[in-house]
Write an enzyme that holds these catalytic residues in place. Structure first.
Site, PDB file in Angstrom:
ATOM      1  N   SER A 287       0.973  -1.169   0.230  1.00 60.37           N
ATOM      2  CA  SER A 287      -0.522  -0.296   0.446  1.00 60.37           C
ATOM      3  C   SER A 287       0.649   1.405  -0.057  1.00 60.37           C
ATOM      4  CB  SER A 287      -0.610   0.096   1.192  1.00 60.37           C
ATOM      5  OG  SER A 287      -1.919   1.321   0.826  1.00 60.37           O
ATOM      6  N   ASP A 298      10.184   6.106  -9.983  1.00 65.88           N
ATOM      7  CA  ASP A 298       9.775   6.618 -10.895  1.00 65.88           C
ATOM      8  C   ASP A 298      10.240   8.354 -11.497  1.00 65.88           C
ATOM      9  OD1 ASP A 298       8.101   4.371 -11.813  1.00 65.88           O
ATOM     10  OD2 ASP A 298       6.084   5.406 -11.601  1.00 65.88           O
ATOM     11  N   LYS A 312      -0.959  -4.112  -3.133  1.00 61.95           N
ATOM     12  CA  LYS A 312      -1.931  -3.244  -2.909  1.00 61.95           C
ATOM     13  C   LYS A 312      -1.890  -1.775  -2.735  1.00 61.95           C
ATOM     14  CE  LYS A 312      -5.329  -2.263   1.433  1.00 61.95           C
ATOM     15  NZ  LYS A 312      -5.083  -0.501   0.477  1.00 61.95           N
TER      16      LYS A 312
END
Length: 418
Positions: A287, A298, A312
């Protein structure tokens, strides 16, 4: 031939869609009332109205996904306590299963559960000799008075028979951030969960480590340890990402209802002053910890080292009810800055680490969102993709430090001109 829709028609169409979505299914409601009355008046033993209604509401959410659930008052209070960082219990992040058993996602660092030997992937099937059922879970049996003991019966992958583990409850005051210097100039920060004060604690730890680097010096690099971090408050993870980024996207959420849509971006200011980062993850990283790892990678701010994460990638909203109970409902998906969904796929590390043979043989195979029954289908979910490993101990930290030093060594060398 395509038909042009005039603005008025479009508005009317939208209104019709909203009306359709809000319509009450009267035939199904009548059928439910018929079944309710049949049970109430014909079942072999009396059943309380409240119990019937709670079972019906629980059933309404049961087949949606593993993270949508009806929380009785005690569970709703426990949910709030978990984010505040203090409660009376054993100190473990869990996932309730439809049959009432409890799947351990991860024991929290330095808590009774961790000290007693509870492991990620353990399936708690009984507490104090009582087999777990959905009704028993309503009483929240893992919580209790500090000093009281509870006997957990767990199924563990590789064990021939269930294991009994005695755990003594205590007031769990979770310090979700710990830090130390691995070597001169190389810092280590462990974030075990994302609570209300986690980001503030993280900033204080980074500032302390920067001071330890010496006057006029900065840290050369940081290992950020998110292993077996089950997540928590998204806002805390976003703030830590912002602390380590000068610019770029952090995460976005998208749901069926536009109210659930949000985008978070970094603001200028990097507490690590551009020094290289390595993020350490494993199969228990879930999560919000996956959100943080993906944001840093990224944006080309960090390398991710370890094992594939839990996967998740969904957002839950807690809806309080007037009786103190609450509904925890999945309302959106997370998307990384590159536009990818984490759901049921997880994050593949740049550098893969494996546990040693002894640890590997004792691990459960169900540490994955994709393995949970009824999980929300992921956009990047791929069948046959292997499940990650839980990486314990100091060896993964040493391996992450090696990767970090390679990053530092590849930096341009500043020349001294006189």
């Amino acid at each position: 031939m395509a038909q042009e829709v005039k603005p008025a028609d479009a508005a009317g169409s939208k209104k019709t869609d909203e009306t359709e979505a809000s319509k009450v299914p009267l035939e199904e409601i009548r059928r439910y009332v018929s079944v309710f009355n049949a049970v109430k008046y014909a079942y072999v033993e009396p059943v309380e109205d409240r119990k019937l209604m709670q079972s019906a509401i629980r059933g309404l959410l049961l087949d949606l996904d593993p993270h949508s659930a009806y929380l009785v008052r005690s569970d709703a209070e426990a949910f709030d306590e978990d984010t505040s960082g203090a409660y009376d219990g054993i100190g473990v992040e869990v996932q309730q299963q439809p049959d009432g058993t409890i799947l351990v996602i991860a024991p929290i660092d330095d808590t009774p559960a961790a000290r007693a030997g509870v492991k990620p992937g353990d399936l708690i099937i009984a507490i104090d000799g009582k087999t777990l059922t959905p009704e028993l879970i309503d009483s929240n049996p893992l919580r209790g008075k500090p000093g009281s003991k509870t006997l957990l019966t767990v199924q563990r992958e590789g064990a021939k028979k269930p294991l009994d583990i005695t755990v003594q409850r205590e007031t769990i005051r979770i310090s979700s951030v710990r830090s130390r210097m691995l070597e001169p100039g190389y810092a280590y920060v462990r974030v075990s969960a994302f609570q209300a004060d986690t980001a503030t604690d993280f900033e204080q730890q980074i500032d302390k480590l920067q001071a330890q680097a010496g006057a006029g010096k900065s840290l050369r690099g940081l290992v950020l340890d998110l292993r077996s971090n089950p997540g928590g408050l998204l806002t805390s993870a976003v703030q830590i990402a912002d602390d380590l980024l000068d610019k770029g996207g952090i995460v976005s959420t998208r749901g069926r209802n536009p109210v659930a849509d949000a985008t978070f971006n970094a603001t200028p200011g990097d507490r690590m002053r551009g020094a290289p980062l390595v993020v350490l993850v494993d199969a228990g990283s879930a999560s919000a910890s996956e959100v943080l790892a993906a944001a840093l990678r990224d944006n080309k701010r960090a390398q991710v080292v370890g094992s594939r994460t839990f996967g998740k990638g969904s957002v839950q909203t807690v809806l309080p009810l007037d009786n103190g109970d609450a509904v925890k409902l999945t309302t959106a998906r997370y998307y990384t800055p590159s536009g990818k969904s984490i759901q049921a796929r997880g994050i593949d590390p740049d550098v893969v680490l494996k546990p040693d043979g002894a640890v590997k043989s004792a691990q459960a195979d169900i540490i994955s969102e994709a393995a949970l029954p009824g999980h929300l289908r992921g956009e990047q979910e791929t069948s046959g993709v292997g499940i990650g490993d839980v990486l314990e101990g100091e060896a993964p930290i040493a391996a992450a430090l090696v990767v970090l030093k390679k990053q530092v060594a590849s930096l341009p060398v500043a020349t001294d001109r006189r």
